[in-house]
Design a protein around this motif. Structure first.
Motif, PDB file in Angstrom:
ATOM      1  N   ARG A  38       0.583   6.301  -6.606  1.00 13.47           N
ATOM      2  CA  ARG A  38       0.795   6.047  -5.193  1.00 13.47           C
ATOM      3  C   ARG A  38       2.195   5.540  -4.958  1.00 13.47           C
ATOM      4  O   ARG A  38       2.819   4.936  -5.837  1.00 13.47           O
ATOM      5  CB  ARG A  38      -0.232   5.055  -4.649  1.00 13.47           C
ATOM      6  CG  ARG A  38      -0.115   3.644  -5.194  1.00 13.47           C
ATOM      7  CD  ARG A  38      -1.287   2.799  -4.693  1.00 13.47           C
ATOM      8  NE  ARG A  38      -1.212   1.421  -5.165  1.00 13.47           N
ATOM      9  CZ  ARG A  38      -2.167   0.513  -4.974  1.00 13.47           C
ATOM     10  NH1 ARG A  38      -3.276   0.861  -4.304  1.00 13.47           N
ATOM     11  NH2 ARG A  38      -2.021  -0.704  -5.434  1.00 13.47           N
ATOM     12  N   GLN A  39       2.667   5.805  -3.746  1.00 14.15           N
ATOM     13  CA  GLN A  39       4.009   5.381  -3.370  1.00 14.15           C
ATOM     14  C   GLN A  39       3.987   4.834  -1.954  1.00 14.15           C
ATOM     15  O   GLN A  39       3.679   5.561  -1.008  1.00 14.15           O
ATOM     16  CB  GLN A  39       4.984   6.552  -3.483  1.00 14.15           C
ATOM     17  CG  GLN A  39       6.424   6.157  -3.282  1.00 14.15           C
ATOM     18  CD  GLN A  39       7.384   7.257  -3.696  1.00 14.15           C
ATOM     19  OE1 GLN A  39       7.006   8.427  -3.827  1.00 14.15           O
ATOM     20  NE2 GLN A  39       8.633   6.896  -3.938  1.00 14.15           N
ATOM     21  N   ALA A  40       4.319   3.566  -1.852  1.00 13.08           N
ATOM     22  CA  ALA A  40       4.440   2.917  -0.549  1.00 13.08           C
ATOM     23  C   ALA A  40       5.872   3.091  -0.055  1.00 13.08           C
ATOM     24  O   ALA A  40       6.792   3.299  -0.860  1.00 13.08           O
ATOM     25  CB  ALA A  40       4.077   1.449  -0.667  1.00 13.08           C
ATOM     26  N   GLY A  42       9.552   2.772   0.673  1.00  3.67           N
ATOM     27  CA  GLY A  42      10.605   1.973   0.078  1.00  3.67           C
ATOM     28  C   GLY A  42      10.334   1.496  -1.330  1.00  3.67           C
ATOM     29  O   GLY A  42      11.108   0.697  -1.877  1.00  3.67           O
ATOM     30  N   LYS A  43       9.254   1.978  -1.928  1.00  4.05           N
ATOM     31  CA  LYS A  43       8.899   1.525  -3.270  1.00  4.05           C
ATOM     32  C   LYS A  43       8.806   2.710  -4.227  1.00  4.05           C
ATOM     33  O   LYS A  43       8.791   3.865  -3.819  1.00  4.05           O
ATOM     34  CB  LYS A  43       7.570   0.770  -3.235  1.00  4.05           C
ATOM     35  CG  LYS A  43       7.632  -0.515  -2.419  1.00  4.05           C
ATOM     36  CD  LYS A  43       6.391  -1.346  -2.610  1.00  4.05           C
ATOM     37  CE  LYS A  43       6.509  -2.667  -1.871  1.00  4.05           C
ATOM     38  NZ  LYS A  43       5.316  -3.530  -2.080  1.00  4.05           N
ATOM     39  N   ASN A  44       8.736   2.387  -5.513  1.00  6.41           N
ATOM     40  CA  ASN A  44       8.589   3.423  -6.529  1.00  6.41           C
ATOM     41  C   ASN A  44       7.181   4.002  -6.513  1.00  6.41           C
ATOM     42  O   ASN A  44       6.246   3.403  -5.992  1.00  6.41           O
ATOM     43  CB  ASN A  44       8.870   2.837  -7.913  1.00  6.41           C
ATOM     44  CG  ASN A  44      10.305   2.401  -8.074  1.00  6.41           C
ATOM     45  OD1 ASN A  44      11.213   2.986  -7.488  1.00  6.41           O
ATOM     46  ND2 ASN A  44      10.514   1.378  -8.883  1.00  6.41           N
ATOM     47  N   ARG A  45       7.062   5.170  -7.121  1.00  7.13           N
ATOM     48  CA  ARG A  45       5.748   5.768  -7.304  1.00  7.13           C
ATOM     49  C   ARG A  45       5.101   5.098  -8.516  1.00  7.13           C
ATOM     50  O   ARG A  45       5.632   5.132  -9.621  1.00  7.13           O
ATOM     51  CB  ARG A  45       5.863   7.275  -7.526  1.00  7.13           C
ATOM     52  CG  ARG A  45       4.542   7.997  -7.528  1.00  7.13           C
ATOM     53  CD  ARG A  45       4.731   9.495  -7.564  1.00  7.13           C
ATOM     54  NE  ARG A  45       5.436   9.979  -6.378  1.00  7.13           N
ATOM     55  CZ  ARG A  45       5.620  11.261  -6.098  1.00  7.13           C
ATOM     56  NH1 ARG A  45       5.132  12.205  -6.917  1.00  7.13           N
ATOM     57  NH2 ARG A  45       6.258  11.628  -5.011  1.00  7.13           N
ATOM     58  N   ASP A  46       3.945   4.493  -8.307  1.00 10.69           N
ATOM     59  CA  ASP A  46       3.292   3.695  -9.339  1.00 10.69           C
ATOM     60  C   ASP A  46       1.994   4.326  -9.805  1.00 10.69           C
ATOM     61  O   ASP A  46       1.252   4.927  -9.010  1.00 10.69           O
ATOM     62  CB  ASP A  46       2.988   2.282  -8.813  1.00 10.69           C
ATOM     63  CG  ASP A  46       4.236   1.461  -8.564  1.00 10.69           C
ATOM     64  OD1 ASP A  46       4.196   0.625  -7.648  1.00 10.69           O
ATOM     65  OD2 ASP A  46       5.228   1.670  -9.283  1.00 10.69           O
ATOM     66  N   SER A  63      -3.950  -3.858 -10.403  1.00 15.32           N
ATOM     67  CA  SER A  63      -4.137  -4.114  -8.972  1.00 15.32           C
ATOM     68  C   SER A  63      -5.376  -3.423  -8.395  1.00 15.32           C
ATOM     69  O   SER A  63      -5.818  -3.776  -7.311  1.00 15.32           O
ATOM     70  CB  SER A  63      -2.894  -3.669  -8.198  1.00 15.32           C
ATOM     71  OG  SER A  63      -2.644  -2.290  -8.421  1.00 15.32           O
ATOM     72  N   GLU A  89      -2.518  -3.742   1.252  1.00 16.99           N
ATOM     73  CA  GLU A  89      -1.512  -3.425   0.232  1.00 16.99           C
ATOM     74  C   GLU A  89      -1.812  -2.135  -0.531  1.00 16.99           C
ATOM     75  O   GLU A  89      -1.006  -1.684  -1.354  1.00 16.99           O
ATOM     76  CB  GLU A  89      -1.338  -4.586  -0.751  1.00 16.99           C
ATOM     77  CG  GLU A  89      -2.630  -5.106  -1.348  1.00 16.99           C
ATOM     78  CD  GLU A  89      -3.155  -6.332  -0.602  1.00 16.99           C
ATOM     79  OE1 GLU A  89      -3.150  -6.333   0.650  1.00 16.99           O
ATOM     80  OE2 GLU A  89      -3.603  -7.272  -1.290  1.00 16.99           O
ATOM     81  N   ALA A  92      -0.417   3.620   1.122  1.00 14.55           N
ATOM     82  CA  ALA A  92       0.571   4.407   0.385  1.00 14.55           C
ATOM     83  C   ALA A  92       0.217   5.883   0.511  1.00 14.55           C
ATOM     84  O   ALA A  92      -0.870   6.232   0.992  1.00 14.55           O
ATOM     85  CB  ALA A  92       0.586   4.018  -1.091  1.00 14.55           C
TER      86      ALA A  92
END
Length: 116
Positions: A38-40, A42-46, A63, A89, A92
């Motif tokens: 998943r990618q939120a 402004g964030k990296n793909r986690d 998480s 949270e 994403a």
């Protein structure tokens, strides 16, 4: 060409559940491990969750442990991500992934939005 198609994302409230699906039209992935990322904004793909080719082993990001469940139906050529007790949270774009040899393949993603 490897094509993955995700579906199931939508706007939900905190505490709700969703099930995402990932299919591979015209191709079988029963020999490969699969994963969800998943990618939120402004964030990296986690990494979120992974499953071995036969479904015997699954892996989760800390998480989502205890809330998300990855599964697969090789007869249907589909991988699922059951998401329970969703939190804001978790918002994403969720992507399905398969690695074949040295290459990673991704779907177009499906948006999950969790409102508080």
């Amino acid at each position: 060409q490897v094509q993955l198609v995700e579906s199931g994302g939508e706007l939900v409230h905190a505490g709700d559940s969703l099930r995402l699906s990932c299919t591979a039209p015209g191709r079988t992935f029963s020999s490969y491990a699969m994963g969800w990322f998943r990618q939120a904004p402004g964030k990296n793909r986690d990494f979120v969750a992974g499953i071995t080719f036969n479904g015997d082993n699954t892996y989760y990001a800390d998480s989502v442990k205890g809330r998300f469940t990855i599964s697969r139906d090789n007869a249907m050529n589909t991988v699922y991500l059951q998401m329970n007790s969703l939190k804001p949270e978790d918002t994403a774009v969720y992507y399905c992934n398969v690695r074949i040899g040295p290459n990673d393949y991704w779907g177009q993603g499906t948006q999950v939005t969790v409102s508080s």
